[in-house]
Design a protein around this motif. Structure first.
Motif, PDB file in Angstrom:
ATOM      1  N   ARG A  33       0.860  -1.191   0.000  1.00  0.00           N
ATOM      2  CA  ARG A  33       0.000   0.000   0.000  1.00  0.00           C
ATOM      3  C   ARG A  33       0.888   1.229   0.000  1.00  0.00           C
ATOM      4  NH1 ARG A  33      -4.382   1.668   4.773  1.00  0.00           N
ATOM      5  NH2 ARG A  33      -4.150   3.945   4.543  1.00  0.00           N
ATOM      6  N   VAL A  34       0.530   2.213  -0.832  1.00  0.00           N
ATOM      7  CA  VAL A  34       1.262   3.480  -0.899  1.00  0.00           C
ATOM      8  C   VAL A  34       0.247   4.609  -0.821  1.00  0.00           C
ATOM      9  CG1 VAL A  34       2.800   4.938  -2.264  1.00  0.00           C
ATOM     10  CG2 VAL A  34       3.105   2.448  -2.297  1.00  0.00           C
TER      11      VAL A  34
ATOM     12  N   GLY B  84      -2.589  13.188  -4.620  1.00  0.00           N
ATOM     13  CA  GLY B  84      -2.332  12.313  -5.756  1.00  0.00           C
ATOM     14  C   GLY B  84      -3.449  12.222  -6.767  1.00  0.00           C
ATOM     15  N   ALA B  85      -4.520  13.000  -6.598  1.00  0.00           N
ATOM     16  CA  ALA B  85      -5.649  12.930  -7.536  1.00  0.00           C
ATOM     17  C   ALA B  85      -6.376  14.271  -7.569  1.00  0.00           C
ATOM     18  CB  ALA B  85      -6.611  11.816  -7.127  1.00  0.00           C
TER      19      ALA B  85
ATOM     20  N   VAL C 213      -4.937  10.044  -2.155  1.00  0.00           N
ATOM     21  CA  VAL C 213      -5.337   8.697  -2.541  1.00  0.00           C
ATOM     22  C   VAL C 213      -4.354   7.679  -1.982  1.00  0.00           C
ATOM     23  CG1 VAL C 213      -6.563   9.344  -4.649  1.00  0.00           C
ATOM     24  CG2 VAL C 213      -4.102   8.868  -4.744  1.00  0.00           C
ATOM     25  N   SER C 214      -4.819   6.453  -1.960  1.00  0.00           N
ATOM     26  CA  SER C 214      -3.990   5.327  -1.563  1.00  0.00           C
ATOM     27  C   SER C 214      -4.143   4.249  -2.627  1.00  0.00           C
ATOM     28  CB  SER C 214      -4.438   4.788  -0.194  1.00  0.00           C
ATOM     29  OG  SER C 214      -3.752   3.594   0.121  1.00  0.00           O
ATOM     30  N   LEU C 215      -3.032   3.680  -3.067  1.00  0.00           N
ATOM     31  CA  LEU C 215      -3.052   2.547  -3.980  1.00  0.00           C
ATOM     32  C   LEU C 215      -2.591   1.317  -3.211  1.00  0.00           C
ATOM     33  CD1 LEU C 215      -1.501   4.254  -7.105  1.00  0.00           C
ATOM     34  CD2 LEU C 215      -3.854   3.491  -6.858  1.00  0.00           C
TER      35      LEU C 215
ATOM     36  N   GLY D 147      -7.280  -8.132  -5.174  1.00  0.00           N
ATOM     37  CA  GLY D 147      -7.012  -7.339  -6.359  1.00  0.00           C
ATOM     38  C   GLY D 147      -6.259  -6.057  -6.087  1.00  0.00           C
ATOM     39  N   LEU D 148      -6.317  -5.157  -7.084  1.00  0.00           N
ATOM     40  CA  LEU D 148      -5.677  -3.851  -7.037  1.00  0.00           C
ATOM     41  C   LEU D 148      -6.747  -2.798  -6.766  1.00  0.00           C
ATOM     42  CD1 LEU D 148      -3.247  -1.886  -7.713  1.00  0.00           C
ATOM     43  CD2 LEU D 148      -4.024  -2.014 -10.099  1.00  0.00           C
ATOM     44  N   PHE D 149      -6.453  -1.891  -5.827  1.00  0.00           N
ATOM     45  CA  PHE D 149      -7.467  -0.928  -5.389  1.00  0.00           C
ATOM     46  C   PHE D 149      -6.898   0.489  -5.364  1.00  0.00           C
ATOM     47  CE2 PHE D 149      -8.669  -4.989  -3.645  1.00  0.00           C
ATOM     48  CZ  PHE D 149     -10.044  -5.030  -3.788  1.00  0.00           C
ATOM     49  N   GLN D 150      -7.791   1.452  -5.629  1.00  0.00           N
ATOM     50  CA  GLN D 150      -7.531   2.854  -5.338  1.00  0.00           C
ATOM     51  C   GLN D 150      -8.494   3.291  -4.253  1.00  0.00           C
ATOM     52  OE1 GLN D 150      -9.417   6.254  -7.032  1.00  0.00           O
ATOM     53  NE2 GLN D 150      -7.511   6.922  -8.010  1.00  0.00           N
TER      54      GLN D 150
END
Length: 261
Positions: A93-94, A99-100, A107-109, A115-118
């Motif tokens: 997690r970053v 960031g948006a 935001v956090s990715l 899966g992959l989340f925002q």
């Protein structure tokens, strides 16, 4: 007749004297012997050694589990604190402030087993509670229109740096003041519209902890000693069905108050 015989008898001696002179004249115009390969070996050997060293450090970084804070500079706006989590189970997690939405939303990715989340975080441009949107499978790339790029040095770019088949040129670099570890200048050696990573400077401690990255995304500097990693990377909020937050600021027509007197 006798004179001719005397001249003939002197000919072998004259030839003997002339041979060294003729040989010297023949070799005088030839180029010097080219230097041996050893004279030109140090530079390629140093480059190969740097490539191997960086690949080993990047491999250690892939296995490094930590929670760390980095200062992001060199972008529009003030310095920002980026939080990086690489969990024991390989999830990550970053958190990226500004960031948006044109820098107005945090935001956090993250990746989990699902899966992959925002995740949108509470911020000036998004005051509501944190919530997350699934972007794809765990190994999918973040779509370009959603990608703040800050997460790459801690995720997929490590795989690029460990792959010796990737066309990269690597050379030792001087560490910036206050930065610990070994640093390397990285360039791509093939023209591509989608290079595998940003060219720049990459620094690592011997245990694989990234300490500094300077690339097109800005400069990331380790802000303090890393902490322990959790068992798995937690999402910032619940998963919802919604549109993810884009990089660009919303147009006035997208605002909820648009058209309101």
């Amino acid at each position: 007749m006798h004179a001719h015989l005397r001249a003939t008898r002197r000919t072998p001696g004259a030839l003997t004297l002339l041979l060294p002179t003729l040989l010297a004249a023949c070799t005088a115009g030839q180029p010097a012997t080219p230097p041996t390969a050893a004279a030109s070996d140090p530079a390629p050997a140093e480059v190969d050694a740097a490539r191997d060293e960086l690949a080993a450090l990047a491999a250690a970084a892939r296995d490094r589990h930590l929670t760390a804070r980095y200062t992001l500079t060199g972008t529009d706006g003030p310095a920002r604190d980026v939080t990086v989590t690489r969990a024991e189970d390989g999830t990550w997690r970053v958190d990226v402030p500004a960031g948006a939405l044109g820098g107005t939303a945090d935001v956090s990715l993250a990746t989990t087993a699902d899966g992959l989340f925002q995740c949108g975080l509470p911020s000036a441009g998004r005051p509501q509670a944190a919530s997350c949107v699934r972007l794809g499978d765990r190994d999918d790339a973040v779509p370009r229109q959603l990608d703040p790029r800050v997460q790459h040095p801690f995720t997929d770019w490590l795989e690029v740096l460990t792959d010796r088949r990737t066309p990269l040129a690597v050379s030792p670099a001087t560490a910036p003041p206050g930065v610990a570890g070994s640093c390397y200048a990285v360039e791509t050696t093939s023209a591509s519209l989608n290079p595998p990573l940003d060219v720049g400077i990459y620094c690592y401690q011997p245990d694989g902890t990234p300490t500094y990255v300077r690339a097109a995304l800005g400069a990331l500097t380790l802000a303090g000693p890393p902490g322990p990693a959790p068992a798995t990377a937690p999402l910032a909020g619940p998963v919802v069905v919604a549109e993810p937050l884009g990089l660009d600021a919303p147009s006035p027509s997208d605002s909820p108050s648009a058209g309101t007197p």
